[in-house]
Design a protein around this motif. Structure first.
Motif, PDB file in Angstrom:
ATOM      1  N   VAL A  46      45.894  38.656  49.796  1.00 32.92           N
ATOM      2  CA  VAL A  46      47.213  38.963  49.259  1.00 32.92           C
ATOM      3  C   VAL A  46      47.381  38.211  47.947  1.00 32.92           C
ATOM      4  O   VAL A  46      46.896  37.088  47.791  1.00 32.92           O
ATOM      5  N   SER A  47      48.058  38.849  46.996  1.00 26.63           N
ATOM      6  CA  SER A  47      48.312  38.239  45.692  1.00 26.63           C
ATOM      7  C   SER A  47      49.667  37.545  45.710  1.00 26.63           C
ATOM      8  O   SER A  47      50.660  38.099  46.198  1.00 26.63           O
ATOM      9  N   LEU A  48      49.737  36.328  45.172  1.00 31.32           N
ATOM     10  CA  LEU A  48      51.015  35.632  45.074  1.00 31.32           C
ATOM     11  C   LEU A  48      52.033  36.447  44.290  1.00 31.32           C
ATOM     12  O   LEU A  48      53.222  36.457  44.615  1.00 31.32           O
ATOM     13  N   ASP A  49      51.587  37.132  43.252  1.00 32.18           N
ATOM     14  CA  ASP A  49      52.502  37.915  42.423  1.00 32.18           C
ATOM     15  C   ASP A  49      53.043  39.134  43.147  1.00 32.18           C
ATOM     16  O   ASP A  49      54.018  39.740  42.692  1.00 32.18           O
ATOM     17  N   ASN A  50      52.423  39.515  44.240  1.00 30.84           N
ATOM     18  CA  ASN A  50      52.831  40.705  44.980  1.00 30.84           C
ATOM     19  C   ASN A  50      53.694  40.383  46.194  1.00 30.84           C
ATOM     20  O   ASN A  50      54.037  41.272  46.965  1.00 30.84           O
ATOM     21  N   ILE A  69      26.569  17.377  42.365  1.00 32.24           N
ATOM     22  CA  ILE A  69      26.930  18.718  42.846  1.00 32.24           C
ATOM     23  C   ILE A  69      28.199  19.238  42.171  1.00 32.24           C
ATOM     24  O   ILE A  69      28.855  20.137  42.676  1.00 32.24           O
ATOM     25  N   ARG A  70      28.565  18.663  41.034  1.00 28.57           N
ATOM     26  CA  ARG A  70      29.790  19.109  40.361  1.00 28.57           C
ATOM     27  C   ARG A  70      29.648  20.483  39.729  1.00 28.57           C
ATOM     28  O   ARG A  70      30.639  21.085  39.297  1.00 28.57           O
ATOM     29  N   HIS A  71      28.432  21.001  39.678  1.00 33.15           N
ATOM     30  CA  HIS A  71      28.235  22.336  39.124  1.00 33.15           C
ATOM     31  C   HIS A  71      28.580  23.434  40.132  1.00 33.15           C
ATOM     32  O   HIS A  71      28.608  24.615  39.781  1.00 33.15           O
ATOM     33  N   LEU A  72      28.831  23.073  41.377  1.00 31.19           N
ATOM     34  CA  LEU A  72      29.131  24.082  42.399  1.00 31.19           C
ATOM     35  C   LEU A  72      30.456  24.766  42.097  1.00 31.19           C
ATOM     36  O   LEU A  72      31.385  24.160  41.580  1.00 31.19           O
ATOM     37  N   LYS A  73      30.541  26.027  42.458  1.00 38.47           N
ATOM     38  CA  LYS A  73      31.735  26.829  42.182  1.00 38.47           C
ATOM     39  C   LYS A  73      32.126  27.635  43.420  1.00 38.47           C
ATOM     40  O   LYS A  73      31.311  27.945  44.282  1.00 38.47           O
ATOM     41  N   VAL A  74      33.412  27.983  43.459  1.00 39.42           N
ATOM     42  CA  VAL A  74      33.930  28.935  44.440  1.00 39.42           C
ATOM     43  C   VAL A  74      34.482  30.127  43.670  1.00 39.42           C
ATOM     44  O   VAL A  74      35.303  29.958  42.760  1.00 39.42           O
ATOM     45  N   LEU A  75      34.028  31.318  43.994  1.00 37.33           N
ATOM     46  CA  LEU A  75      34.491  32.540  43.335  1.00 37.33           C
ATOM     47  C   LEU A  75      35.166  33.430  44.372  1.00 37.33           C
ATOM     48  O   LEU A  75      34.573  33.782  45.391  1.00 37.33           O
ATOM     49  N   THR A  76      36.429  33.790  44.105  1.00 34.12           N
ATOM     50  CA  THR A  76      37.199  34.634  45.015  1.00 34.12           C
ATOM     51  C   THR A  76      37.716  35.853  44.258  1.00 34.12           C
ATOM     52  O   THR A  76      38.275  35.712  43.168  1.00 34.12           O
ATOM     53  N   GLU A  77      37.535  37.017  44.844  1.00 36.63           N
ATOM     54  CA  GLU A  77      37.983  38.270  44.228  1.00 36.63           C
ATOM     55  C   GLU A  77      38.851  39.028  45.224  1.00 36.63           C
ATOM     56  O   GLU A  77      38.465  39.187  46.390  1.00 36.63           O
ATOM     57  N   ARG A  78      40.015  39.474  44.761  1.00 35.42           N
ATOM     58  CA  ARG A  78      40.954  40.216  45.599  1.00 35.42           C
ATOM     59  C   ARG A  78      41.296  41.542  44.929  1.00 35.42           C
ATOM     60  O   ARG A  78      41.280  41.650  43.711  1.00 35.42           O
ATOM     61  N   GLN A  96      48.474  51.120  52.823  1.00 33.45           N
ATOM     62  CA  GLN A  96      47.890  50.001  52.085  1.00 33.45           C
ATOM     63  C   GLN A  96      46.380  49.977  52.271  1.00 33.45           C
ATOM     64  O   GLN A  96      45.855  50.373  53.316  1.00 33.45           O
ATOM     65  N   PHE A  97      45.711  49.469  51.245  1.00 24.19           N
ATOM     66  CA  PHE A  97      44.258  49.285  51.290  1.00 24.19           C
ATOM     67  C   PHE A  97      43.926  48.110  50.384  1.00 24.19           C
ATOM     68  O   PHE A  97      44.455  48.000  49.275  1.00 24.19           O
ATOM     69  N   GLY A  98      43.095  47.205  50.862  1.00 24.42           N
ATOM     70  CA  GLY A  98      42.752  46.047  50.046  1.00 24.42           C
ATOM     71  C   GLY A  98      41.638  45.242  50.670  1.00 24.42           C
ATOM     72  O   GLY A  98      41.065  45.597  51.697  1.00 24.42           O
ATOM     73  N   GLY A  99      41.357  44.125  50.010  1.00 26.77           N
ATOM     74  CA  GLY A  99      40.289  43.278  50.518  1.00 26.77           C
ATOM     75  C   GLY A  99      40.104  42.038  49.689  1.00 26.77           C
ATOM     76  O   GLY A  99      40.763  41.815  48.664  1.00 26.77           O
ATOM     77  N   ILE A 100      39.174  41.222  50.143  1.00 31.61           N
ATOM     78  CA  ILE A 100      38.871  39.964  49.471  1.00 31.61           C
ATOM     79  C   ILE A 100      37.410  39.636  49.722  1.00 31.61           C
ATOM     80  O   ILE A 100      36.844  39.975  50.764  1.00 31.61           O
TER      81      ILE A 100
END
Length: 736
Positions: free
Chosen positions: A140-144, A231-240, A257-261
């Motif tokens: 879910v998007s905060l803006d939504n 390990i500071r180069h590690l990243k978290v990538l999230t797509e919604r 409704q249709f969506g995902g993450i």
């Protein structure tokens, strides 16, 4: 004490910015002023649906309910759903790292929290494999978000499983009111980068369509400890992403409704390489490597509401959810089908009667591991029956009776069946509302809720491993391994240790009885006050019983050892504990002038535990651990439109330190005095937003944890990360 000077400085900067802007802007602010002037809704005007599944004025709900509005979300500086929830009373929100939170209501905070139901538009987001909520991957998007409704106490009659100590229902904006032609981008320290695009439009006279995409990248932690430098180069990538279509024509409303993450997390992992498996080629105790952990979820939903001319309502919801994860603590996928239908009879003489039914079918599939593979990872969850069709069916009724013009009584019950246990269980409630005056309400209630059984606690095994070569000395007489030679020991030996936490098919159903009383007062659109007191009795609380261990030996091992000792230690879930929890919540909203709103809340809770059974005679540690929780929680949120082009906001959050019993501290004294203490939390978040005209982009600057850099929100017992001060800058533009 350090936060006050920084707060004053930032407010001074805000004021300076506003006066600087005044010297250069045009005189016409009518449109923008109307946009910012969002008055505080009175309790009679605020509608909620979560407490009863029907739309009611907040003033007339016989339960402890709090609503977080879209404006409050925007002005909170929060970058996640979990961070937003500190604005509601009665919730304990604890941040473990930059993407891990736990949230609890009227209970002790823990990761596998199955006493709090979290939903998005009425769809459960509780992971059946985990018996908790993955807060960083909510689709879910905060803006939504239109609003977040928080109901404290038992709501099992209405919602069933997990609605035990509270319900959080995240309600999204319909397609007509969703953001239109909006694009935003944000950057911050700790490698924070975010991009969002939202759009909505009208298809015809009856239909609106909206959609959004979001991409977020950041560091998995904001801890500045030098141990993490490599390990500071590690990243978290999230797509919604999400899409919504709404159709409304006379009495019929249809929503689809249709969506995902999708979440991809860089991770430093290791794999143990015990020497006895291949002594000839053994070099290291483990192989460390970088990998990627993935989880994803897709959902589709259909909602239909028919409002009849006589006031009756018929509503249907159908949801299909597919979720999967490759983490070794929840290596599973599930496909869930949810169906809920209800019919509400509205009569002037007898009140409102709701009759409903639901079905939930979950196709569960766990990953499979060989016996050897179970010892290779630092931890792994396994299960014998890898595929299972989890089924739950229920019927419920809720009847609100107008006893007099000022008195209303609500009676309800839910009968639920779960094929996991092949049992039926009941979740009744009784509530009453008294209208004292036009702007005062008194309510009280009792409800019983049952925690939905899960295969995680019934059937799974969670295993933690440790392996090293030539690091122990073995005593054949006792089967013990020591870190140095003592009389009777032989060695050195390779040592492989495994703690195995077992589920239990003989567990009794957990149930919670909650008694509440509350009061509400409001004065037009200027002031609101809500207060509640509660007492709950929670039976069959889980604890682990030590079953001892088994030692196996092998003559094979590393070059510097005489063999290998494998030590399996077992503990099993049992249900000997019970707890009494009591406390209360106070929430106030005040609008002294049109451009200033102040929200404040305070909560208190205390837990008293008890224990019966075999693990209770030797010591009180299980009970004392249950009682070890913070007692005081408070939040202050100030929103100030200091000029039609500039608004500022600040949120102060406070959580008291816990006070473990001396016997509990003594038992863990080797780890330090603060090992079990939940630390005191004082955080300050602030935001400044500037927009020259409605057609211009808006610029928002935010800061979190001001004056509280490198603060840990969990006891050292859990090995938490420290949370650093974070800064963000966001530009957002509505092209239409």
């Amino acid at each position: 004490m350090l936060i006050l000077p920084r707060a004053s400085l930032l407010y001074a900067v805000c004021v300076f910015m506003s006066f600087s802007a005044v010297a250069n802007i045009e005189q016409e602010f009518d449109e923008l002023d109307a946009l910012l002037n969002m008055p505080l809704d009175s309790l009679t005007e605020t509608k909620v649906v979560t407490a009863t599944k029907t739309s009611l004025s907040l003033s007339d709900v016989p339960a402890s309910v709090h609503v977080i509005t879209s404006k409050e979300i925007e002005r909170s500086s929060a970058r996640s759903i979990a961070d937003v929830l500190i604005l509601a009373p009665g919730l304990h929100v604890a941040k473990f790292s930059d993407y891990d939170w736990t949230v609890s209501a009227r209970s002790k905070n823990q990761g596998e929290n199955n006493t709090l139901l979290v939903m998005i538009d009425g769809r459960s987001t509780v992971n059946p494999m985990y018996s908790g909520v993955n807060w960083d991957t909510l689709p879910v998007s905060l803006d939504n978000i239109d609003r977040i409704e928080v109901v404290l106490g038992s709501v099992g009659t209405i919602w069933g499983g997990n609605a035990v100590n509270g319900v959080i229902n995240i309600i999204t904006k319909d397609a007509e009111n969703a953001p239109k032609a909006q694009v935003s981008a944000a950057v911050g320290n700790f490698d924070y980068k975010e991009f969002k695009a939202h759009h909505s439009g009208q298809i015809n006279d009856y239909t609106h369509l909206s959609g959004y995409i979001e991409s977020l990248q950041h560091s998995p932690f904001t801890d500045k400890d030098p141990h993490f430098n490599e390990i500071r180069h590690l990243k978290v990538l999230t797509e919604r992403f999400g899409m919504r279509a709404d159709y409304q024509n006379q009495q019929n409303t249809v929503s689809m409704q249709f969506g995902g993450i999708r979440s991809r997390e860089d991770y430093q992992w290791l794999q143990y390489t015990p020497a006895f498996l291949d002594p000839a080629s053994h070099q290291n105790d483990y192989d460390a490597f970088f990998t990627e952990m993935n989880s994803q979820e897709l959902f589709a939903g259909f909602q239909y509401l028919h409002d009849k001319l006589d006031g009756d309502q018929w509503e249907n919801q159908l949801w299909l959810t597919h979720s999967e994860s490759d983490g070794t603590n929840e290596p599973a996928s599930f496909t869930r089908f949810d169906l809920d239908t209800r019919y509400t009879f509205n009569t002037q003489d007898f009140g409102a009667l709701t009759i409903g039914a639901n079905a939930r079918i979950i196709d569960e599939e766990y990953a499979q591991f060989t016996e050897k593979e179970q010892y290779f990872s630092p931890y792994v969850r396994t299960i014998e029956d890898h595929e299972f069709l989890n089924q739950s069916y229920g019927i419920y009724t809720n009847w609100s009776i107008n006893v007099t013009d000022s008195t209303e009584v609500t009676l309800g019950n839910r009968i639920q069946y779960a094929n996991i246990t092949e049992e039926w269980y009941s979740q009744p409630q009784v509530r009453a509302l008294q209208k004292l005056t036009d702007n005062q309400r008194l309510w009280m209630g009792w409800g019983r809720a049952v925690i939905t059984p899960s295969r995680l606690e019934l059937d799974t095994q969670f295993q933690e491993n440790y392996s090293c070569s030539s690091c122990g000395y073995y005593d054949p007489a006792t089967g013990s391994v020591y870190d140095k030679p003592v009389n009777g020991t032989i060695g050195p030996v390779d040592y492989l240790q495994a703690y195995k936490y077992l589920g239990n098919r003989d567990l009794e159903m957990e149930s919670v009885d909650t008694y509440e009383i509350g009061y509400r007062y409001w004065q037009d659109n200027q002031f609101q006050l809500s207060m509640s007191l509660f007492y709950s009795q929670h039976d069959n609380v889980r604890a682990y019983k030590n079953l001892g261990g088994y030692v196996y030996t092998s003559s094979a091992g590393s070059d510097t050892s005489i063999g290998t000792v494998i030590h399996d230690m077992y503990a099993q879930l049992i249900d000997p504990l019970s707890q009494e929890t009591m406390g209360g919540e106070i929430s106030a909203q005040w609008r002294p002038i049109d451009v200033l709103q102040v929200n404040a809340n305070y909560s208190y809770k205390t837990i008293k535990g008890d224990c019966t059974g075999s693990i209770c005679g030797s010591n009180d540690l299980p009970v004392l651990d249950l009682e070890n929780t913070p007692s005081h929680y408070a939040t202050l949120h100030i929103m100030w439109d200091i000029h039609p082009t500039v608004w500022v906001s600040s949120v102060v959050n406070y959580v008291s330190a816990s006070e473990p019993d001396e016997a509990l501290i003594e038992a863990y004294k080797d780890y330090g005095d603060d090992y079990l203490v939940w630390p005191e939390i004082i955080t300050l978040d602030m935001s400044v937003n500037w927009q020259h005209k409605p057609t211009w982009p808006s610029i928002k600057v935010s800061a979190e944890n001001l004056g509280s850099d490198q603060l840990k929100e969990y006891p050292e017992q859990y090995g938490p990360f420290a949370n650093g001060t974070q800064y963000y800058a966001e530009i957002s533009w509505n092209f239409i």
